[in-house]
Write a protein that holds these residues in place. Sequence first.
Motif, short mmCIF file in Angstrom:
data_model
loop_
_atom_site.label_atom_id
_atom_site.label_comp_id
_atom_site.label_asym_id
_atom_site.label_seq_id
_atom_site.Cartn_x
_atom_site.Cartn_y
_atom_site.Cartn_z
N LEU A 144 0.83 -1.20 0.00
CA LEU A 144 0.00 0.00 0.00
C LEU A 144 0.86 1.25 0.00
O LEU A 144 0.61 2.21 -0.75
CB LEU A 144 -0.94 -0.01 1.21
CG LEU A 144 -2.06 -1.06 1.16
CD1 LEU A 144 -2.70 -1.21 2.54
CD2 LEU A 144 -3.13 -0.67 0.13
N ALA B 249 -5.54 0.90 -5.38
CA ALA B 249 -4.95 2.13 -5.93
C ALA B 249 -5.52 2.46 -7.31
O ALA B 249 -5.22 3.53 -7.86
CB ALA B 249 -3.44 1.97 -6.02
N ARG C 170 -11.08 3.33 4.03
CA ARG C 170 -11.53 3.32 2.63
C ARG C 170 -11.66 1.89 2.10
O ARG C 170 -12.42 1.62 1.17
CB ARG C 170 -10.55 4.12 1.75
CG ARG C 170 -9.14 3.56 1.72
CD ARG C 170 -8.18 4.46 0.96
NE ARG C 170 -8.43 4.45 -0.47
CZ ARG C 170 -7.66 5.09 -1.36
NH1 ARG C 170 -6.62 5.80 -0.93
NH2 ARG C 170 -7.91 5.03 -2.63
N ILE D 32 -0.56 4.86 -0.61
CA ILE D 32 -1.76 4.73 0.22
C ILE D 32 -1.35 4.45 1.65
O ILE D 32 -0.47 3.62 1.91
CB ILE D 32 -2.66 3.58 -0.30
CG1 ILE D 32 -3.13 3.88 -1.73
CG2 ILE D 32 -3.87 3.38 0.61
CD1 ILE D 32 -3.86 2.72 -2.38
N GLU D 33 -1.97 5.13 2.57
CA GLU D 33 -1.62 4.99 3.97
C GLU D 33 -2.32 3.77 4.58
O GLU D 33 -3.55 3.67 4.56
CB GLU D 33 -2.02 6.24 4.74
CG GLU D 33 -1.36 6.40 6.09
CD GLU D 33 0.15 6.57 6.03
OE1 GLU D 33 0.78 6.37 7.07
OE2 GLU D 33 0.70 6.89 4.94
#
Length: 466
Positions: free
Chosen positions: A27, A398, A150, A32-33
Amino acid sequence: MNAPAAAELPVVVIGAGPTGLAAAAHLIDHGIEPLVLEAGPAAAAAVREWSHVRLFSTWTEVVDPAAEKLLAPTGWTRPDPATYPSGRDWAELYLQPLADILGDRVRTGARVTGVSRAGRDRIVDADRDQQPFVVHVAHADGREERLFARAVIDASGTWATPSPAGGSGLAALGEQTAAHRITYRVPDLKDPAVRARYAGKRIAVIGSGASAFTALAYLADLARSDDGAGTKGVWILRRGISGSTFGGGTADQLPARGALGLAAKAAVDAGHVDAVTGFRTESIERDTDGRLLLAGEDGRRLDAVDELIVLTGFRPDLSFLGELRLRLDERLQAPVALASLIDPNQHSCGTVCPHGHRELSHPEQGLYLVGMKSYGRAPTFLAMTGYEQVRSVAAAIAGDLDSADRVELTLPETGVCGGAGLSDASDTQQTDGAGCCAPAPQLIRLAAPATVAAATEKAPTGGCCG
């Protein structure tokens, strides 16, 4: 409290084991966190519980590429790729450093107790996919917390939910009452307290896989030792003994796995273990001395044993996913699209095709079960397979579907199936082979007690589950 926009939220990863930590690394590679929630007190908590067991896989096969990329700036280097790590090695030399570099992105002592959609229970359709996930967390200090995400990647594994002794998949009658004399793990007989528990005792082992082989070999070693005189194993199999019961032996394409089966067979041949076949446990009672009496579904009753080792596999904990819409195979409890690829009646690890986000998806968009948990009740799993899963899933989250759909894993011909193994084996390299799914030869006749030592000294063995 209103839920924030999904794009501003992290992806919650449940479980800081090998697959969960690899998911976080992938990630991050996509910008992306991640937020990794681990129920245990430290990263790789489950791996640490079988730290005495050596893996079947070499270091080459148990380090994720994205994780190695993340670790490289710290000066970390992979241990000798030709050697076989123990669970302790894997946790201390790779998984803990990876968790350290992830820092505050990994929270330990954080048990996920429920996952849903914000403002939507399982029934509600309206705008469901537009709502973020809400994750309920119980912390070790008693605090409760609600987090938004998310997407959710469940890499919580199956270690915490072993299957019971009962032959019908349910706990045997009396199993809970007898819990103080039962373990569902391969015991570490190098631990003095554990060794004292089993030395000189009569011990039943239920199971027919690599973990059972390991326990039998351990008990045979204990029986031959000065402090273990009188130790006797009783191996309980739900099926009969056939040519494939002990694996491929010396003809096994994987010497490590073959050696493990030979060690178990030698324990039987040497008289350290008696085999009871076709026995499905219905109840566990206690005699006047507190010893355990096992009764079978067919009415048979076994002589009393002092201890019971139950190694009948694991199953996924789906309880905290009850408000989400899953599509699971009715037998394996694995994602439907994946189940046919991993059916243990048809496949072992080496014949499972690499797979990714499409096979792991559910009607609940943005939810993925990965790692050992994705396999449900199927017993064979490779760490490398888990790494490929999360590579694909991270790319899909993503929005990079080209990468997500591309297969970037070639399983080595000597790739091996999951399971337990011996802790005191040497780091002998594997020889070339044609995969881990070659037809098993006829049972090899071994009569000399020394065979166990020979087998356990030749090749390392162990689980490679992610």
